[in-house]
Write a protein that holds these residues in place. Structure first.
Motif, PDB file in Angstrom:
ATOM      1  N   MET A  63       0.856  -1.227   0.058  1.00 32.16           N
ATOM      2  CA  MET A  63       0.131  -0.041  -0.076  1.00 32.16           C
ATOM      3  C   MET A  63       0.837   1.329  -0.175  1.00 32.16           C
ATOM      4  SD  MET A  63      -3.077  -1.097   0.085  1.00 32.16           S
ATOM      5  CE  MET A  63      -4.005   0.589   0.224  1.00 32.16           C
ATOM      6  N   GLY A  65       0.486   5.199   0.644  1.00 36.33           N
ATOM      7  CA  GLY A  65      -0.446   6.737   0.658  1.00 36.33           C
ATOM      8  C   GLY A  65       0.045   7.907   0.131  1.00 36.33           C
ATOM      9  N   GLY A  66       0.464   8.706   0.875  1.00 37.16           N
ATOM     10  CA  GLY A  66       1.258  10.025   0.438  1.00 37.16           C
ATOM     11  C   GLY A  66       2.495   9.621   0.016  1.00 37.16           C
ATOM     12  N   GLY A  67       3.239   8.692   0.401  1.00 32.84           N
ATOM     13  CA  GLY A  67       4.631   8.450   0.483  1.00 32.84           C
ATOM     14  C   GLY A  67       5.561   9.224   1.115  1.00 32.84           C
ATOM     15  N   SER A  68       5.024   9.727   2.291  1.00 29.21           N
ATOM     16  CA  SER A  68       5.774  10.696   3.004  1.00 29.21           C
ATOM     17  C   SER A  68       6.444  10.012   4.174  1.00 29.21           C
ATOM     18  CB  SER A  68       4.762  11.849   3.609  1.00 29.21           C
ATOM     19  OG  SER A  68       3.813  11.190   4.389  1.00 29.21           O
ATOM     20  N   ASN A  69       6.386   8.560   4.273  1.00 32.62           N
ATOM     21  CA  ASN A  69       7.060   8.069   5.514  1.00 32.62           C
ATOM     22  C   ASN A  69       7.892   6.845   5.028  1.00 32.62           C
ATOM     23  OD1 ASN A  69       7.825   8.125   8.108  1.00 32.62           O
ATOM     24  ND2 ASN A  69       6.369   6.649   8.583  1.00 32.62           N
ATOM     25  N   PRO A 127       2.008  15.684   6.630  1.00 31.51           N
ATOM     26  CA  PRO A 127       1.670  15.302   5.359  1.00 31.51           C
ATOM     27  C   PRO A 127       1.210  13.705   5.087  1.00 31.51           C
ATOM     28  CG  PRO A 127       4.155  15.645   5.716  1.00 31.51           C
ATOM     29  CD  PRO A 127       3.514  15.860   6.732  1.00 31.51           C
ATOM     30  N   THR A 129      -1.743  10.799   4.084  1.00 35.51           N
ATOM     31  CA  THR A 129      -3.025  10.332   4.210  1.00 35.51           C
ATOM     32  C   THR A 129      -3.424   9.820   5.426  1.00 35.51           C
ATOM     33  OG1 THR A 129      -2.866   8.083   3.319  1.00 35.51           O
ATOM     34  CG2 THR A 129      -2.941   9.649   1.528  1.00 35.51           C
ATOM     35  N   ALA A 138       0.551   8.227  13.365  1.00 38.69           N
ATOM     36  CA  ALA A 138       1.246   9.481  13.072  1.00 38.69           C
ATOM     37  C   ALA A 138       1.008  10.287  14.748  1.00 38.69           C
ATOM     38  CB  ALA A 138       0.478  10.303  12.273  1.00 38.69           C
ATOM     39  N   HIS A 139       2.173  11.083  14.783  1.00 40.58           N
ATOM     40  CA  HIS A 139       2.136  11.683  16.285  1.00 40.58           C
ATOM     41  C   HIS A 139       2.528  13.485  15.845  1.00 40.58           C
ATOM     42  CE1 HIS A 139       6.553  11.266  15.685  1.00 40.58           C
ATOM     43  NE2 HIS A 139       6.267   9.860  15.255  1.00 40.58           N
ATOM     44  N   ALA A 185      -6.246  -0.632   6.115  1.00 44.66           N
ATOM     45  CA  ALA A 185      -7.195   0.486   6.333  1.00 44.66           C
ATOM     46  C   ALA A 185      -8.190   0.859   5.163  1.00 44.66           C
ATOM     47  CB  ALA A 185      -6.804   1.669   7.156  1.00 44.66           C
ATOM     48  N   ARG A 212       5.947  24.049  12.362  1.00 45.27           N
ATOM     49  CA  ARG A 212       6.669  23.134  11.367  1.00 45.27           C
ATOM     50  C   ARG A 212       7.570  23.923  10.743  1.00 45.27           C
ATOM     51  NH1 ARG A 212       4.817  18.171  10.581  1.00 45.27           N
ATOM     52  NH2 ARG A 212       2.899  17.644  11.786  1.00 45.27           N
TER      53      ARG A 212
HETATM   54  C1  FAD Z   1       8.110  17.161   5.981  1.00 39.79           C
HETATM   55  C2  FAD Z   1       7.635  15.847   6.915  1.00 39.79           C
HETATM   56  C3  FAD Z   1       6.984  16.066   7.981  1.00 39.79           C
HETATM   57  C4  FAD Z   1       6.388  15.066   8.884  1.00 39.79           C
HETATM   58  N1  FAD Z   1       6.062  15.314  10.316  1.00 39.79           N
HETATM   59  C5  FAD Z   1       5.259  14.432  10.650  1.00 39.79           C
HETATM   60  C6  FAD Z   1       4.794  14.461  11.962  1.00 39.79           C
HETATM   61  O1  FAD Z   1       4.943  15.578  12.581  1.00 39.79           O
HETATM   62  N2  FAD Z   1       4.271  13.473  12.596  1.00 39.79           N
HETATM   63  C7  FAD Z   1       4.531  12.044  12.071  1.00 39.79           C
HETATM   64  O2  FAD Z   1       3.716  11.112  12.556  1.00 39.79           O
HETATM   65  N3  FAD Z   1       5.016  11.752  10.758  1.00 39.79           N
HETATM   66  C8  FAD Z   1       5.320  13.070   9.985  1.00 39.79           C
HETATM   67  N4  FAD Z   1       5.899  12.746   8.768  1.00 39.79           N
HETATM   68  C9  FAD Z   1       6.008  11.308   8.341  1.00 39.79           C
HETATM   69  C10 FAD Z   1       4.600  11.272   7.708  1.00 39.79           C
HETATM   70  O3  FAD Z   1       4.162  12.269   6.903  1.00 39.79           O
HETATM   71  C11 FAD Z   1       3.497  10.264   8.384  1.00 39.79           C
HETATM   72  O4  FAD Z   1       4.168   9.088   8.972  1.00 39.79           O
HETATM   73  C12 FAD Z   1       2.299  10.059   7.586  1.00 39.79           C
HETATM   74  O5  FAD Z   1       1.417   9.547   8.409  1.00 39.79           O
HETATM   75  C13 FAD Z   1       2.477   8.948   6.593  1.00 39.79           C
HETATM   76  O6  FAD Z   1       1.205   8.802   5.698  1.00 39.79           O
HETATM   77  P1  FAD Z   1       1.461   8.412   4.113  1.00 39.79           P
HETATM   78  O7  FAD Z   1      -0.131   8.398   3.659  1.00 39.79           O
HETATM   79  O8  FAD Z   1       2.122   9.260   3.322  1.00 39.79           O
HETATM   80  O9  FAD Z   1       1.953   7.117   4.214  1.00 39.79           O
HETATM   81  P2  FAD Z   1       3.123   6.413   3.124  1.00 39.79           P
HETATM   82  O10 FAD Z   1       4.403   7.078   3.425  1.00 39.79           O
HETATM   83  O11 FAD Z   1       2.506   6.193   1.934  1.00 39.79           O
HETATM   84  O12 FAD Z   1       3.193   4.774   3.802  1.00 39.79           O
HETATM   85  C14 FAD Z   1       3.527   4.758   5.366  1.00 39.79           C
HETATM   86  C15 FAD Z   1       3.141   3.262   5.477  1.00 39.79           C
HETATM   87  O13 FAD Z   1       1.607   3.059   5.848  1.00 39.79           O
HETATM   88  C16 FAD Z   1       1.373   1.951   4.818  1.00 39.79           C
HETATM   89  N5  FAD Z   1       0.052   2.413   4.616  1.00 39.79           N
HETATM   90  C17 FAD Z   1      -0.523   3.520   3.643  1.00 39.79           C
HETATM   91  N6  FAD Z   1      -1.854   3.678   3.639  1.00 39.79           N
HETATM   92  C18 FAD Z   1      -2.229   2.366   4.176  1.00 39.79           C
HETATM   93  C19 FAD Z   1      -3.361   1.865   4.089  1.00 39.79           C
HETATM   94  N7  FAD Z   1      -4.697   2.495   3.723  1.00 39.79           N
HETATM   95  N8  FAD Z   1      -3.925   0.542   4.891  1.00 39.79           N
HETATM   96  C20 FAD Z   1      -2.604   0.197   5.596  1.00 39.79           C
HETATM   97  N9  FAD Z   1      -1.210   0.517   5.301  1.00 39.79           N
HETATM   98  C21 FAD Z   1      -1.295   1.614   4.686  1.00 39.79           C
HETATM   99  C22 FAD Z   1       2.288   1.800   3.855  1.00 39.79           C
HETATM  100  O14 FAD Z   1       2.130   0.506   3.223  1.00 39.79           O
HETATM  101  C23 FAD Z   1       3.783   2.104   4.596  1.00 39.79           C
HETATM  102  O15 FAD Z   1       4.127   0.995   5.103  1.00 39.79           O
HETATM  103  C24 FAD Z   1       6.570  13.907   8.214  1.00 39.79           C
HETATM  104  C25 FAD Z   1       7.038  13.619   7.033  1.00 39.79           C
HETATM  105  C26 FAD Z   1       7.245  14.717   6.275  1.00 39.79           C
HETATM  106  C27 FAD Z   1       7.985  14.523   4.923  1.00 39.79           C
END
Ligand code: FAD
Length: 312
Positions: A63, A65-69, A127, A129, A138-139, A185, A212
């Motif tokens: 999966m 999402g936003g690819g941000s982690n 960042p 989804t 996320a925290h 999810a 931030r």
């Molecule tokens: C500039 C910056 C600031 C940030 N600040 C914070 C912060 O303050 N706090 C924080 O906690 N994080 C922060 N992050 C990290 C990130 O934003 C979070 O972890 C965010 O919740 C990841 O969401 P995503 O949709 O991008 O997940 P993705 O990076 O796309 O995926 C993360 C994981 O979730 C899994 N996943 C995605 N969607 C689903 C789904 N529907 N069901 C099951 N698994 C799924 C993926 O397979 C992967 O293993 C930051 C990142 C950046 C770039």
């Protein structure tokens, strides 16, 4: 065409099934190789159908999402990458808001603020989804997004659907049961408080955004914090050191350290930034350098907060 691709094309049409699809642009780190197959479902039913097809073809599913982690390997990802898009947000009664996994946290924050639902406003600027936020709980400052969750609609790897109340999600620091079970999810119900003043809620959101901007290197590609903060109940942290991964990396002398196009952010030592030329391998090498420097200097083994996808 593989069995997987053929079945997806039959179900959704050739234009929606992308073969050898570059993933780097779909991540905030902007690195990594292609997905064998990428599909972007627009609702829960399409997610379930794509999962069933991958299961029947015996192919792994990742999966996105936003690819941000995530740190996607330069070799890319085998099997099917599912990247949910679009989705809806709905009020359920006056104290719950239901958001599909593909909804961005920022989109959800805007939606709730505009309707005077309080609770999510401080999450502005996070960042990614709803799906990704639930996966890693996320925290922000001292709160976890799981604290606001009422329940999560999940699908198990075998296709079974279930509704998990928050107390069954195993939410902990940087953790939910999805990391253990491989469940996906589909949507999340958040607890909110009605009757808030949108202008006041917007102010809280703006404060989060400006904090931030002051503390995070938002001008360069990154994936947020690389390491989890150490846990004082598990990790022996030297006297006088805060339980902070960034502080440990900094005091180990790695702030600003470089491997090719990857650099430990001079602004925040728990962020690695990409100068635009880094590969995933460069980033990985820098992460390992930080981990071993902190281990050598302080005896603390830092654990990853970012999720590495694919082979390194
Ligand atoms: C500039 C910056 C600031 C940030 N600040 C914070 C912060 O303050 N706090 C924080 O906690 N994080 C922060 N992050 C990290 C990130 O934003 C979070 O972890 C965010 O919740 C990841 O969401 P995503 O949709 O991008 O997940 P993705 O990076 O796309 O995926 C993360 C994981 O979730 C899994 N996943 C995605 N969607 C689903 C789904 N529907 N069901 C099951 N698994 C799924 C993926 O397979 C992967 O293993 C930051 C990142 C950046 C770039």
């Amino acid at each position: 065409m593989s069995t997987l691709t053929t079945a997806l094309v039959t179900a959704f049409g050739a234009e929606r099934v992308k073969i050898d699809a570059p993933l780097a642009p779909l991540t905030t780190f902007k690195v990594g190789g292609p997905a064998d197959v990428l599909f972007e479902p627009v609702n829960a039913d399409e997610i379930l159908r794509a999962l069933a097809i991958a299961r029947a073809a015996g192919q792994p599913v990742t999966m996105l999402g936003g690819g941000s982690n995530v740190l996607v390997s330069d070799r890319g990802l085998r099997g099917l990458v599912i990247r949910p898009r679009e989705g809806t947000v709905n009020a359920v009664g006056v104290r719950l808001v239901r958001a599909d996994a593909a909804i961005t946290i920022n989109g959800l924050v805007r939606w709730t603020i505009n309707r005077g639902f309080a609770g999510l406003e401080a999450w502005a600027g996070t960042p990614g989804t709803v799906g990704g936020a639930i996966f890693g709980n996320a925290h922000w400052k001292r709160s976890n997004i799981g604290d606001l969750v009422e329940s999560v609609r999940l699908v198990k790897p075998n296709g079974t659907l279930l509704q998990a109340p928050a107390d069954r999600m195993e939410f902990a620091y940087d953790y939910s049961r999805l990391k253990r079970t491989g469940e996906i999810a589909l949507w999340v119900a958040f607890r909110v408080t009605p009757g808030g003043d949108p202008a006041a809620l917007r102010l809280v959101a703006r404060e989060s955004l400006s904090f931030r901007k002051q503390t995070q290197p938002l001008e360069s590609p990154s994936a947020g914090c690389i390491f989890m903060n150490p846990d004082p109940s598990r990790d022996r942290i030297p006297d006088g050191m805060p339980p902070s991964a960034g502080a440990l990396v900094d005091r180990a002398g790695l702030k600003g350290a470089v491997v090719a196009g990857a650099r430990v952010s001079p602004a925040h030592a728990n962020f690695v930034i990409n100068d635009g030329t880094a590969t995933a391998a460069d980033i990985k090498r820098l992460i390992e350098q930080c981990r071993s420097a902190v281990k050598d200097r302080f005896g603390v083994t830092l654990r990853d907060e970012i999720i590495s996808l694919g082979e390194f």
